[in-house]
Design an enzyme around this catalytic site. Structure first.
Site, PDB file in Angstrom:
ATOM      1  N   HIS A 129     -90.142 -49.055   2.347  1.00  0.00           N
ATOM      2  CA  HIS A 129     -91.027 -50.231   2.374  1.00  0.00           C
ATOM      3  C   HIS A 129     -90.787 -51.113   1.145  1.00  0.00           C
ATOM      4  O   HIS A 129     -90.598 -52.329   1.258  1.00  0.00           O
ATOM      5  CB  HIS A 129     -92.478 -49.748   2.410  1.00  0.00           C
ATOM      6  CG  HIS A 129     -93.502 -50.835   2.309  1.00  0.00           C
ATOM      7  ND1 HIS A 129     -94.285 -51.226   3.369  1.00  0.00           N
ATOM      8  CD2 HIS A 129     -93.897 -51.615   1.263  1.00  0.00           C
ATOM      9  CE1 HIS A 129     -95.100 -52.195   2.985  1.00  0.00           C
ATOM     10  NE2 HIS A 129     -94.887 -52.441   1.706  1.00  0.00           N
ATOM     11  N   GLU A 130     -90.787 -50.502  -0.035  1.00  0.00           N
ATOM     12  CA  GLU A 130     -90.612 -51.261  -1.273  1.00  0.00           C
ATOM     13  C   GLU A 130     -89.213 -51.868  -1.380  1.00  0.00           C
ATOM     14  O   GLU A 130     -89.044 -52.955  -1.943  1.00  0.00           O
ATOM     15  CB  GLU A 130     -90.896 -50.372  -2.490  1.00  0.00           C
ATOM     16  CG  GLU A 130     -92.333 -49.904  -2.608  1.00  0.00           C
ATOM     17  CD  GLU A 130     -93.316 -51.048  -2.659  1.00  0.00           C
ATOM     18  OE1 GLU A 130     -93.000 -52.090  -3.276  1.00  0.00           O
ATOM     19  OE2 GLU A 130     -94.408 -50.922  -2.069  1.00  0.00           O
TER      20      GLU A 130
ATOM     21  N   ASP B 286    -100.260 -55.427   0.713  1.00  0.00           N
ATOM     22  CA  ASP B 286     -99.577 -56.588   1.280  1.00  0.00           C
ATOM     23  C   ASP B 286    -100.540 -57.502   2.030  1.00  0.00           C
ATOM     24  O   ASP B 286    -100.408 -58.729   1.980  1.00  0.00           O
ATOM     25  CB  ASP B 286     -98.450 -56.130   2.213  1.00  0.00           C
ATOM     26  CG  ASP B 286     -97.332 -55.437   1.455  1.00  0.00           C
ATOM     27  OD1 ASP B 286     -97.168 -55.733   0.251  1.00  0.00           O
ATOM     28  OD2 ASP B 286     -96.626 -54.601   2.046  1.00  0.00           O
TER      29      ASP B 286
ATOM     30  N   HIS C 140     -89.232 -55.257   0.107  1.00  0.00           N
ATOM     31  CA  HIS C 140     -89.672 -56.278  -0.843  1.00  0.00           C
ATOM     32  C   HIS C 140     -88.541 -56.622  -1.815  1.00  0.00           C
ATOM     33  O   HIS C 140     -88.294 -57.791  -2.116  1.00  0.00           O
ATOM     34  CB  HIS C 140     -90.878 -55.769  -1.650  1.00  0.00           C
ATOM     35  CG  HIS C 140     -92.119 -55.575  -0.849  1.00  0.00           C
ATOM     36  ND1 HIS C 140     -92.626 -56.537  -0.009  1.00  0.00           N
ATOM     37  CD2 HIS C 140     -92.979 -54.529  -0.777  1.00  0.00           C
ATOM     38  CE1 HIS C 140     -93.744 -56.097   0.550  1.00  0.00           C
ATOM     39  NE2 HIS C 140     -93.978 -54.878   0.106  1.00  0.00           N
TER      40      HIS C 140
END
Length: 289
Positions: A42-43, A138, A46
């Site tokens: 997930h990170e 988020d 980003h």
């Protein structure tokens, strides 16, 4: 000679290390490994989007309730970049679903059914959790960016923190009424409530950092919006009218219907360079001559 870093520095929070040790002792390391892998994926979403827009990224911190990408961007990037970088994290969960779907179609599955079910469950829970409108998740960041598009930066930041704390309190009430024995949810929401309370206590410094980046010329400008004030308006009250991604010509209107124009950079220079923090709009001219 410098080289472009493919992956960011990845740090593990000390508390997470304790949980890793506990997971080995209790035999739950597989579950924790799956959760941390999903969080890291997930990170990295980003991170990939941030690198595409040439954001200054310090690293990724993994902690027991998720992860965070630490950047040196403080509210002055373009609106579309903020949205894309934020959405890039939740988007990774769709790729995980796609991987699971493709694996389920094969005659020989690469992942056993119990692990497949576990990945699907944790991927769903982490995705839904991150979309909650609570800062700094988020969902909370997306809510803040929308608020900041239609209201001044400081007001938008105050509002998202208030909304986040109210959301945490409502979730805690709901939890105690319907799920009184789920301590995991309680700990996560209390942690987020604590984080938002700490952000509230230092919100003034967050705002000063936002202003300092503008003073240093490190801000995206997508629109010009004049601000009209009276001579007795304190400088900080003018700054509180500043919007994200907007340039603000300052007009001081006097009782004789005359007006004086100041560039916002002149006002920021008087505040940060000249240290005239208590000056009023009517006294700006003598400090800029």
């Amino acid at each position: 000679m410098t080289t472009s870093r493919i992956l960011p520095p990845i740090h593990i929070h000390p508390i997470l290390i304790i949980f890793i040790i506990i997971s080995f002792v209790t035999g739950t390391f597989l579950q924790l490994f799956i959760i941390l892998s999903i969080v890291l994926f997930h990170e990295l979403g980003h991170y990939g989007a941030g690198k595409f827009f040439k954001w200054r990224i310090k690293g990724i911190m993994l902690w027991i309730f998720g992860g965070v990408m630490d950047t040196d961007e403080h509210g002055n990037r373009p609106f579309h970049e903020d949205i894309i970088v934020t959405v890039a994290g939740p988007l990774q969960h769709l790729f995980i679903y796609l991987f699971l779907f493709i694996d389920s179609l094969g005659q020989i599955q690469l992942i056993s059914t119990p692990i497949w079910d576990m990945i699907f469950l944790y991927n769903t829970l982490i995705l839904l959790f991150n979309l909650l409108p609570i800062w700094p998740l988020d969902g909370g960041k997306l809510a803040f960016f929308i608020l900041a598009k239609y209201s001044p930066f400081r007001k938008a930041y105050d509002r998202i923190l208030i909304l986040s704390m109210l959301a945490c309190i409502l979730i805690l009430i709901f939890k105690f009424v319907f799920f009184p024995f789920h301590m995991g949810v309680f700990l996560i929401i209390v942690f987020l409530l604590k984080e938002n309370k700490e952000e509230w206590d230092k919100r003034y410094y967050v705002f000063l950092r936002f202003l300092l980046k503008r003073y240093q010329g490190d801000a995206s400008v997508q629109k010009v919006s004049p601000i009209s004030v009276l001579p007795d308006t304190p400088l900080m009250n003018i700054f509180e009218k500043f919007y994200k991604n907007r340039k603000h010509p300052i007009y001081v209107s006097y009782s004789n219907r005359s007006r004086t124009f100041f560039d916002e950079n002149d006002c920021l220079r008087v505040y940060f360079h000249d240290k005239q923090v208590h000056i009023k709009a009517g006294d700006l001219k003598k400090h800029l001559v």
